[in-house]
Each structure stands twice: as C-alpha cells, then as structure tokens.
Design a protein around this motif. Structure first.
Motif, PDB file in Angstrom:
ATOM      1  N   LEU A 155       0.832  -1.209   0.000  1.00  0.00           N
ATOM      2  CA  LEU A 155       0.000   0.000   0.000  1.00  0.00           C
ATOM      3  C   LEU A 155       0.863   1.254   0.000  1.00  0.00           C
ATOM      4  CD1 LEU A 155      -2.899  -0.940   2.454  1.00  0.00           C
ATOM      5  CD2 LEU A 155      -2.805  -1.146  -0.036  1.00  0.00           C
ATOM      6  N   ASP A 157       1.346   3.291  -2.266  1.00  0.00           N
ATOM      7  CA  ASP A 157       0.727   4.394  -3.003  1.00  0.00           C
ATOM      8  C   ASP A 157      -0.527   4.923  -2.311  1.00  0.00           C
ATOM      9  OD1 ASP A 157       2.660   4.263  -5.003  1.00  0.00           O
ATOM     10  OD2 ASP A 157       1.547   2.750  -6.129  1.00  0.00           O
ATOM     11  N   HIS A 158      -0.849   4.397  -1.138  1.00  0.00           N
ATOM     12  CA  HIS A 158      -2.027   4.840  -0.398  1.00  0.00           C
ATOM     13  C   HIS A 158      -1.604   5.744   0.760  1.00  0.00           C
ATOM     14  CE1 HIS A 158      -3.608   1.429  -2.609  1.00  0.00           C
ATOM     15  NE2 HIS A 158      -4.838   1.745  -2.227  1.00  0.00           N
ATOM     16  N   THR A 159      -2.417   6.731   1.043  1.00  0.00           N
ATOM     17  CA  THR A 159      -2.158   7.623   2.170  1.00  0.00           C
ATOM     18  C   THR A 159      -3.109   7.269   3.314  1.00  0.00           C
ATOM     19  OG1 THR A 159      -1.481   9.430   0.706  1.00  0.00           O
ATOM     20  CG2 THR A 159      -2.096  10.005   2.972  1.00  0.00           C
ATOM     21  N   TYR A 186      -5.958   2.327   6.752  1.00  0.00           N
ATOM     22  CA  TYR A 186      -5.971   2.264   5.292  1.00  0.00           C
ATOM     23  C   TYR A 186      -7.350   1.758   4.872  1.00  0.00           C
ATOM     24  CZ  TYR A 186      -0.826   2.530   5.154  1.00  0.00           C
ATOM     25  OH  TYR A 186       0.485   2.917   5.291  1.00  0.00           O
ATOM     26  N   LEU A 188      -9.690   0.409   1.696  1.00  0.00           N
ATOM     27  CA  LEU A 188      -9.696  -0.127   0.338  1.00  0.00           C
ATOM     28  C   LEU A 188     -11.139  -0.408  -0.082  1.00  0.00           C
ATOM     29  CD1 LEU A 188      -6.823  -2.780   0.692  1.00  0.00           C
ATOM     30  CD2 LEU A 188      -6.625  -0.375   0.027  1.00  0.00           C
TER      31      LEU A 188
END
Length: 243
Positions: A155, A157-159, A186, A188
């Motif tokens: 992850l 690329d996830h903030t 996180y 999704l």
C-alpha cells in the motif's frame, strides 16, 4: 503484560507512590542478559546491558511518541507506571516505536479488516512491527514495510489516516522498556490477496462491523484476538462510524 499489571494495586501504580518492597519479576531473555550481550548482540537489539549504558536519553526523550521521565539513576520509567516486570525483553531500553497498519476493505455490512496470526503468541492481531529507528526509518515507512512483509499487501501508493500514537499493552513490556505505536487506517474498496509471511503464520480478512462481531468470528475459527490491539481496532471503528 496485562496479566502482570493486574497484580499491581492501582494506588501503587504511579511511580510517585512509595512502595519500598516492590519486587518486579525480571523478564529479560537469555540472549539479552549482560553475559550474553558481551559475547554477541542480536541484530534486533541494542548492546546496552542496562539503561546506565545508554548515553542519549535526552535525545530519546525528545523523539518519543509518548513522553517519559528517567529516575534518579538515569533509568527510563514506563509512562503508565509500574508494570510488575523488570529487565528488557525488547530491542531498546525505554520506548520502542512500533507501527500498526489497520487495513479495512469494503463498506457497511461488507466491511472487513485484515489481521495476521502472530508467530510469537499465535493470536490474531494487526499486522505491524517495530520502526527501524537505528536505520533512520520513520513510522509511515514502517507501516508500509511491515504490512508488505507480513501479508504481501503493498500500500505504498495509499495515504493512511493516522489514528493515534499510544503506549501499547505489549506482553514484552517492563518498567524500563515498552512499546509505543503509531496506528493508521488504510481504506480499500475491496479485499485483496493476503498471505501470512515473515512474523505472521497466517493472514485473513474478518468481518468488521463491531469488536463483538470481530471477536465472535475469530473465536468461531478457534482463535483469539490479541487484547492489546482491541483499543486500536475500536478507535478505527469509531473513525469509520463518524467519517
């Protein structure tokens, strides 16, 4: 640590309370005893046999997630008071920073949370681990690294949403060495493939409508939810309910 702390009378938990007969149990494993450290230092631990051998307490206090004091001998003091345990069963004396990524997929009745089976205690827990501070690693970087190492989920690329920074009721903690964690959420749209690896025996998605629902599903599978992570998971549920 929970079981030991329950034996500490509430009025004597605070360091300022006089307790001359206090005699905590030493929980230092063989590989961290002074004689063993003189021969070989484990890669995950510092070489200091006692807190007296640590020379940078002001710096450690300055960068701590949760502030702490040192006593008249220069030893760090658990920020929540006496634990009933002495010695060190963690990599560092004083605060050991950890990162706990809480990965949630889906919405409403379809919401799931990703948990691993920890190899040390064989309980269901948030994937995560220690920040490699000696390598200059930050908590955000550790969140991504630990998640990928233990579940294979990438992850980067996830903030995430940082939910909090807390002292964790870790079973290895003592009066002079403890864990403080950065927990992050996180989100999704759907579940992704996760496989237990590294320190994780297994990785699974569980229903995440409430702590009661989560606990029931885990127990139905013949497993146990790691109690120290319940407050972190509860905070995640509260955030999801209000955002």
């Amino acid at each position: 640590m929970s079981e030991t702390i329950k034996t500490i009378p509430g009025a004597l938990r605070c360091w300022s309370a006089s307790w001359p007969e206090y005699a905590p149990t030493d929980v230092t494993p063989a590989e961290l005893l002074p004689a063993a450290l003189a021969q070989q230092v484990p890669g995950w631990a510092e070489a200091a046999a006692t807190p007296t051998d640590v020379t940078d307490w002001p710096e450690r206090q300055a960068r701590a997630l949760i502030s702490f004091q040192v006593d008249e001998h220069g030893w760090p003091m658990h920020p929540q008071g006496r634990t009933g345990r002495a010695g060190r069963n963690l990599g560092l004396w004083g605060e050991n920073q950890a990162a706990d990524p809480i990965v949630v997929a889906g919405y409403g009745q379809e919401r799931r949370v990703l948990l691993i089976t920890r190899s040390d205690i064989e309980q269901e827990a948030i994937p995560g681990g220690m920040v490699d501070a000696h390598l200059g690693e930050t908590a955000p970087a550790a969140l991504v690294r630990e998640l990928q190492e233990e579940t294979g989920v990438d992850l980067r690329d996830h903030t995430p949403v940082i939910l909090g920074r807390d002292v964790v009721d870790d079973w290895r903690a003592s009066d002079h060495a403890w864990v403080s964690s950065t927990s992050a959420l996180y989100q999704l749209p759907t579940t992704v493939t996760a496989i237990g690896a590294d320190d994780a025996l297994d990785a699974n998605w569980y229903e995440f409508g409430s702590i009661e629902q989560l606990t029931a599903e885990i127990e139905a599978a013949g497993r146990t939810l790691y109690a120290a992570h319940i407050p972190l998971l509860t905070r995640a549920l509260d955030h999801l309910a209000h955002n």
